[in-house]
Scaffold this motif. Sequence first.
Motif, PDB file in Angstrom:
ATOM      1  N   TRP A   1       4.888  -5.243   3.696  1.00 36.25           N
ATOM      2  CA  TRP A   1       4.422  -4.491   4.859  1.00 36.25           C
ATOM      3  C   TRP A   1       3.598  -5.369   5.795  1.00 36.25           C
ATOM      4  N   GLN A   2       2.755  -6.192   5.238  1.00 36.25           N
ATOM      5  CA  GLN A   2       1.904  -7.035   6.077  1.00 36.25           C
ATOM      6  C   GLN A   2       2.674  -8.143   6.764  1.00 36.25           C
TER       7      GLN A   2
ATOM      8  N   ALA B   1       2.778  -3.637   9.882  1.00 38.11           N
ATOM      9  CA  ALA B   1       1.469  -4.141   9.447  1.00 38.11           C
ATOM     10  C   ALA B   1       0.315  -3.275   9.932  1.00 38.11           C
ATOM     11  N   GLN B   2       0.443  -2.671  11.110  1.00 38.89           N
ATOM     12  CA  GLN B   2      -0.639  -1.867  11.664  1.00 38.89           C
ATOM     13  C   GLN B   2      -0.618  -0.419  11.172  1.00 38.89           C
ATOM     14  N   GLN B   3       0.433  -0.063  10.440  1.00 41.83           N
ATOM     15  CA  GLN B   3       0.600   1.341  10.059  1.00 41.83           C
ATOM     16  C   GLN B   3       0.286   1.632   8.592  1.00 41.83           C
ATOM     17  N   VAL B   4       0.495   0.660   7.718  1.00 40.89           N
ATOM     18  CA  VAL B   4       0.348   0.958   6.299  1.00 40.89           C
ATOM     19  C   VAL B   4      -0.150  -0.252   5.535  1.00 40.89           C
TER      20      VAL B   4
ATOM     21  N   PRO C   1       6.818   3.653   5.878  1.00 43.03           N
ATOM     22  CA  PRO C   1       8.092   3.070   5.435  1.00 43.03           C
ATOM     23  C   PRO C   1       8.837   3.978   4.470  1.00 43.03           C
ATOM     24  N   LYS C   2      10.145   3.745   4.368  1.00 43.46           N
ATOM     25  CA  LYS C   2      10.984   4.550   3.482  1.00 43.46           C
ATOM     26  C   LYS C   2      10.584   4.364   2.023  1.00 43.46           C
TER      27      LYS C   2
ATOM     28  N   TYR D   1      12.569  -2.356  10.297  1.00 39.44           N
ATOM     29  CA  TYR D   1      11.386  -3.064  10.793  1.00 39.44           C
ATOM     30  C   TYR D   1      11.509  -4.584  10.746  1.00 39.44           C
ATOM     31  N   GLY D   2      12.561  -5.101  10.117  1.00 43.66           N
ATOM     32  CA  GLY D   2      12.706  -6.546   9.997  1.00 43.66           C
ATOM     33  C   GLY D   2      13.316  -7.181  11.231  1.00 43.66           C
TER      34      GLY D   2
END
Length: 592
Positions: A15-16, A22-25, A97-98, A371-372
């Motif tokens: 996630w980071q 990165a800003q969400q979770v 994220p899923k 997101y990638g």
Amino acid sequence: MSFLLYEVFQADKMWQNLPKLAQQVDKETAQAILQECAKIAEQELDPIARQGDEIGVSYKDGVVTTAPGYKKAFQTYVDGGWTALGGDVNYGGMGMPKMLTGLHEEMLCSADISFALYPVLTAGAALSLAKHGDEALKQRYLTRMYSGEWSASMCLTEAHSGSDLGIIRTKAIPQEDGTYNVSGTKIFITGGEHDLTENIVHLVLAKLPDAPAGPRGISLFLVPKFQVNDDETLGEFNNVSCGSIEHKMGIHASATCVMNFDDSKGYLIGELNKGLACMFTMMNFERIGVGIQGLGAAVRSYQNALEYAKDRLQGRALDSKQNGVKNPSQEADSIMVHGDVRRMLLNMKALNEGSRALSSYISMQLDYATYGEGDEQVKGETLAALMTPVAKAFFTDLGFENTVAGQQVFGGHGFIREWGQEQLVRDARITQIYEGTNGIQAMDLLVRKIATSNGAMLKVFTDEVNTYINENKDNDVMAEFIAPLGDAVNDLTHLTTDLLAKSQTNINELGASANDYLHVFGYTAMAYIWARMAQVSLSKKDNNGESGDDFYQSKLHTARYFYTRILPRRLSLIASAKSGCDCLFDIDDELF
């Protein structure tokens, strides 16, 4: 779940490393979400699930009323912000994220599949609208769907048109103001009508009068139950009515409706005649979600059966004469001493934990796809597309198997309503049927994904597994997993080559072997994920070569059980798949 997220897949690091996430979770946020979701499942949904099954939804004069407690539980769910969990942040969603929302769905489904269907269908419709709808539609409808004020349904099936959507008869007539008058009848519509929200947004497949024949002529329309005024208040009734509800084997508290559209005003989503592609955005989301439904029911079944098996006293252990009575203070031992009970429980444990892990792996690919960037995104898209039919069909086949196994552990008590096991069997059964039957999923995997790409899509997966095998081939501690995993991948590759070659002269070879093939793929993919879970567990080992912690010991023993007792299932499936199609097609219809 934490073991999978942070130890096996290292999701917090992923996630980071993805700027869009990165800003969400982060790990702390994710843990808080899962803990709160557990409370919702335990405190709000579990208490109403039994009466939801027994009372179900009711229908009178076009009005559908949900079972007692559902409206209150749904409002609690909405107040907690859960309807926005995976939504687009630009329209009020949380953008989780899923990998996280998939685990959230599993908790809901373990507590009550019927309840879960209402918000999950809305989430899928929101995903399709967010990706394909114009800005005006998203501002007006998406924000209310994320807030939980409005819900949504997916309207595909017609009485004469199930899997063959190209022959739908629902019509959309263009109007001068750019809208369309939609008319037709849809069946099997989950959440088509209910009392949980003030408005219901229907995503409807229909054809214009001059549309091309077949699936190339399908368009997608947003048709609300009530029109929305310019000031965002609800306006006139939009001639969307429920003609009846279905009386079903299971999921009684889920409203399954016959929906009538009578010159109902609709709004085009995406481009004309490309509605099927827009709807597949939602359908693929729902197919993975249905796989999770099967897993959720199976997890609940295992929890119930294990608790029962430890308490139920029946008979003595077979070795009691040699080794003494295990429970001398009681008149019998618990049924945990019996080999066949242990077999059923370990089958359930290995398949459930493997399914959850493989589901998380597939969810990770969806997150990379969403997101990638660059090659990472392309690989995620490929693997997610390849494994969506596996998620739907394999997890639900195993889920039904495991609900039946749990019922078997209960014996006669599993057949009566009191213990709740028979409801799990009934609820899980539909998961193998809707959102495309599992036979269709098998055809999707072998024909549309494997054969159409000439094996290229499969190679993306097998390359990853072979890289993992090569990285660990000299790791003696992992030898018990790496060697059989290598055999499984090689067998899958050879089976694929064999079937593709045979299909060049007889295309029926693919249809005849598709179901077997999907399960060979599923067990092989699960073996890969079990190897990764075993590797993490081995890294926690003490000086005796076993884990020093009960959790990791249990995980390692279960991995060994999967490799020893379950992975060999693929061998008979391979033999069946290779046997050819003649035995299916040489018999005349009249001789069946």
